[in-house]
Motif scaffolding. Structure first.
Motif, mmCIF file in Angstrom:
data_model
loop_
_atom_site.group_PDB
_atom_site.id
_atom_site.type_symbol
_atom_site.label_atom_id
_atom_site.label_comp_id
_atom_site.label_asym_id
_atom_site.label_seq_id
_atom_site.Cartn_x
_atom_site.Cartn_y
_atom_site.Cartn_z
ATOM 1 N N VAL A 145 17.233 -39.134 134.292
ATOM 2 C CA VAL A 145 16.648 -38.364 134.732
ATOM 3 C C VAL A 145 16.645 -40.163 135.963
ATOM 4 C CG1 VAL A 145 14.524 -38.215 134.044
ATOM 5 C CG2 VAL A 145 14.766 -37.101 136.302
ATOM 6 N N ASP A 146 16.592 -40.219 137.281
ATOM 7 C CA ASP A 146 16.185 -41.219 137.848
ATOM 8 C C ASP A 146 14.957 -41.013 138.199
ATOM 9 O OD1 ASP A 146 16.213 -43.155 139.984
ATOM 10 O OD2 ASP A 146 17.609 -42.692 141.433
ATOM 11 N N ILE A 159 10.889 -32.579 136.855
ATOM 12 C CA ILE A 159 11.935 -32.272 135.474
ATOM 13 C C ILE A 159 11.712 -32.454 134.461
ATOM 14 C CG2 ILE A 159 14.104 -33.339 135.653
ATOM 15 C CD1 ILE A 159 13.956 -31.899 138.260
ATOM 16 N N MET A 174 19.398 -35.952 136.691
ATOM 17 C CA MET A 174 18.925 -35.842 137.995
ATOM 18 C C MET A 174 19.077 -36.769 138.843
ATOM 19 S SD MET A 174 16.466 -33.870 140.460
ATOM 20 C CE MET A 174 15.833 -34.484 141.986
ATOM 21 N N GLU A 175 20.312 -37.442 139.541
ATOM 22 C CA GLU A 175 19.971 -38.988 140.425
ATOM 23 C C GLU A 175 19.910 -38.485 141.657
ATOM 24 O OE1 GLU A 175 20.176 -41.684 141.912
ATOM 25 O OE2 GLU A 175 20.508 -42.423 139.789
ATOM 26 N N ALA A 226 17.869 -29.059 140.396
ATOM 27 C CA ALA A 226 18.570 -29.570 139.270
ATOM 28 C C ALA A 226 16.850 -28.406 138.239
ATOM 29 C CB ALA A 226 16.658 -31.244 138.901
ATOM 30 N N TRP A 282 10.422 -36.860 139.308
ATOM 31 C CA TRP A 282 11.481 -36.802 138.594
ATOM 32 C C TRP A 282 10.279 -36.100 137.003
ATOM 33 C CZ3 TRP A 282 8.783 -39.575 134.431
ATOM 34 C CH2 TRP A 282 7.502 -40.245 134.918
ATOM 35 N N VAL A 322 18.239 -35.242 128.855
ATOM 36 C CA VAL A 322 17.701 -35.022 129.982
ATOM 37 C C VAL A 322 18.244 -36.092 130.568
ATOM 38 C CG1 VAL A 322 16.587 -34.303 132.608
ATOM 39 C CG2 VAL A 322 16.977 -32.724 130.529
#
Length: 115
Positions: A45-46, A57, A1-2, A31, A54, A43
């Motif tokens: 992630v940002d 996530i 995820m970004e 997400a 995050w 995964v």
């Protein structure tokens, strides 16, 4: 995820070209849906997502005893020391701009490299 849509598109494109099957998500809702619907080995992630999204996530992606633990990679514009104590559940933390060789090394060979 970004959270940055342009960065997300670039990351999906580059990982796809390296032979990885990639699903990107720009929002927490997307997400969540993807993590519940798809199987995954890793995964990315940002860690700069608003409201520390995050963390959710990473919790969702953590896996179970049966499914195993996917590789969890955080990416951040801040130095690792800025995240001290927050990222213990991650397998790796990479600083932006990303070193793609380091990311590829963490994720392992893509489908193109394995065949």
């Amino acid at each position: 995820m970004e959270g940055d849509e342009t960065a997300l598109k670039a990351l999906v494109l580059l990982l796809g070209r390296a032979g990885h099957e990639v699903m990107g998500a720009a929002t927490l809702e997307a997400a969540r849906e993807t993590l519940h619907r798809e199987s995954y080995d890793a995964v990315v992630v940002d860690l700069e997502l608003p409201g520390r999204q995050w963390r959710e996530i990473i919790e969702l992606a953590g896996g179970t005893e049966e499914s195993g633990h996917p590789r969890l990679v955080g990416i951040s514009a801040r130095a690792a020391s800025a995240h001290r104590g927050e990222v213990d559940q991650l397998d790796a933390l990479l600083r932006k701009p990303l070193d793609l060789r380091a990311l590829y090394g963490l994720l392992g060979p893509g489908a193109l490299e394995r065949s």
